[in-house]
Write a protein that holds these residues in place. Structure first.
Motif, mmCIF file in Angstrom:
data_model
loop_
_atom_site.group_PDB
_atom_site.id
_atom_site.type_symbol
_atom_site.label_atom_id
_atom_site.label_comp_id
_atom_site.label_asym_id
_atom_site.label_seq_id
_atom_site.Cartn_x
_atom_site.Cartn_y
_atom_site.Cartn_z
ATOM 1 N N PHE A 1 0.936 -0.954 -0.092
ATOM 2 C CA PHE A 1 -0.038 -0.080 -0.072
ATOM 3 C C PHE A 1 0.864 1.392 0.117
ATOM 4 O O PHE A 1 1.872 1.230 0.449
ATOM 5 N N VAL B 1 -10.189 -1.756 5.242
ATOM 6 C CA VAL B 1 -8.828 -1.662 4.526
ATOM 7 C C VAL B 1 -7.838 -2.460 5.339
ATOM 8 O O VAL B 1 -6.857 -3.202 5.155
ATOM 9 N N TYR C 1 -2.523 -0.951 -2.938
ATOM 10 C CA TYR C 1 -3.740 0.025 -2.220
ATOM 11 C C TYR C 1 -3.306 1.209 -2.356
ATOM 12 O O TYR C 1 -2.225 1.852 -1.917
ATOM 13 N N THR D 1 -15.449 7.129 -4.714
ATOM 14 C CA THR D 1 -13.889 6.795 -4.702
ATOM 15 C C THR D 1 -13.093 7.178 -5.852
ATOM 16 O O THR D 1 -12.197 8.102 -5.830
ATOM 17 N N LEU E 1 -3.739 4.881 -0.695
ATOM 18 C CA LEU E 1 -4.860 5.447 0.551
ATOM 19 C C LEU E 1 -4.511 6.706 0.837
ATOM 20 O O LEU E 1 -3.551 7.249 0.511
ATOM 21 N N VAL F 1 0.434 5.612 1.017
ATOM 22 C CA VAL F 1 -0.290 6.293 1.735
ATOM 23 C C VAL F 1 0.113 7.856 1.132
ATOM 24 O O VAL F 1 1.139 8.266 1.213
ATOM 25 N N SER G 1 -7.788 6.643 5.766
ATOM 26 C CA SER G 1 -8.241 5.214 5.390
ATOM 27 C C SER G 1 -6.903 4.234 5.919
ATOM 28 O O SER G 1 -6.985 3.203 5.931
ATOM 29 N N ALA G 2 -5.663 4.829 6.068
ATOM 30 C CA ALA G 2 -4.529 4.215 6.287
ATOM 31 C C ALA G 2 -4.333 4.008 7.986
ATOM 32 O O ALA G 2 -3.326 3.361 8.526
ATOM 33 N N LYS H 1 -13.299 3.865 5.983
ATOM 34 C CA LYS H 1 -12.931 2.613 5.384
ATOM 35 C C LYS H 1 -11.636 1.990 6.027
ATOM 36 O O LYS H 1 -10.969 0.892 5.595
ATOM 37 N N ALA I 1 -8.919 3.786 -1.616
ATOM 38 C CA ALA I 1 -9.761 3.895 -0.530
ATOM 39 C C ALA I 1 -9.562 5.251 0.103
ATOM 40 O O ALA I 1 -8.306 5.506 0.420
ATOM 41 N N TRP I 2 -10.550 5.841 0.807
ATOM 42 C CA TRP I 2 -10.381 7.360 1.307
ATOM 43 C C TRP I 2 -11.309 7.381 2.537
ATOM 44 O O TRP I 2 -12.448 6.792 2.656
#
Ligand code: GLP
Length: 253
Positions: free
Chosen positions: A7, A216, A241, A47, A243, A9, A247-248, A212, A207-208
């Motif tokens: 992921f 997530v 991902y 999203t 993010l 961020v 969302s993270a 979420k 994803a925000w």
């Protein structure tokens, strides 16, 4: 074996979408320079809207052409005509297709109006069209509160293909405001399966927001399980991902 998904961020959804859009643009330009088309798998929901805005900007301001692009959307509500304001057909045209030079014949979404006895053939035809187009080069995904990707609700097997599905109660509640009440939300949809999605060569799940964060975390750090369809991305060799900080916020890694 416990494996996690990669992921990245970002400060904001817009910053993340700039990165994803630039990756898409690179793929399109590189393949176009080799005389090849690019196949994009596209998602709906709030999203990906900033991603579509950035793609429109790249088209208008940086000459990114979609003339060589073929698109396949993940899903469509069953029972909605194309022209219904909440159909995914309408959503995609309003938010992306009407603003770029994508050819109408290169746009694919499952039909929401296919008669019940033709649904299996329609789904098999959708799968065949993806294969004929050369397979999906890059698939964009959101994630539902149930962990679904496309409309693959909990319990959907990892190797499922395009099919008719019943929508989860949480998913229908989330869609209720847009439809002016849960009673107006369709109960079924046609969606690409988890196996269809995993066959894409590259996957970007966006994803925000704090809403979420928990799902997530489960999808990225939890076990691979059909209770969270997005956890299947852990088995893919090139799924990332994208993010924002919110969302993270539940990740431990
Ligand atoms: C719907 C769509 C999904 C999407 C999800 C999340 O269920 N079928 O593809 O990921 O909504 O929506 P949002 O992006 O608005 O949170």
């Amino acid at each position: 074996m416990v494996k996690s998904s990669p992921f990245v961020v970002f400060e904001s959804p817009e910053a993340a979408c700039k990165q994803v859009a630039s990756e898409i643009a690179q793929i399109i330009r590189k393949r176009a320079s080799l005389g090849r088309s690019t196949v994009l798998g596209l998602a709906t929901g709030s999203t990906p809207i900033p991603l579509y805005q950035e793609l429109i900007r790249l088209h208008r301001e940086e000459n990114l052409s979609f003339a060589n692009v073929v698109t396949f959307n993940l899903d469509e509500y069953l029972g909605l005509d194309r022209d219904h304001p909440e159909s995914y057909w309408t959503f995609m045209h309003r938010n992306l297709f009407d603003h770029i030079d994508l050819l109408p014949e290169n746009i694919h979404l499952p039909s929401g109006m296919v008669p019940a006895d033709e649904i299996s053939a329609h789904c098999a035809g959708y799968e065949a069209a993806i294969v004929r187009a050369g397979g999906i080069d890059m698939q964009i995904l959101g994630i539902g509160r149930t962990g679904h990707i496309g409309f693959n609700e909990p319990g959907t097997p990892i190797d499922s293909r395009t099919q008719r599905v019943h929508l989860n109660e949480i998913t229908r509640q989330d869609a209720a405001p847009a439809f002016g009440g849960i009673e107006n939300v369709p109960t079924q949809a046609i969606t690409m399966g988890c196996g269809t999605i995993l066959a894409a060569r590259r996957i970007a799940l966006l994803a925000w927001g704090e809403k979420k964060a928990e799902i997530v975390r489960e999808a990225i750090e939890g076990i691979i399980t059909d209770r969270v369809s997005a956890s299947f991305l852990q088995t893919h060799r090139d799924a990332t991902y994208f993010l924002d900080k919110e969302s993270a916020s539940a990740l431990h890694l």
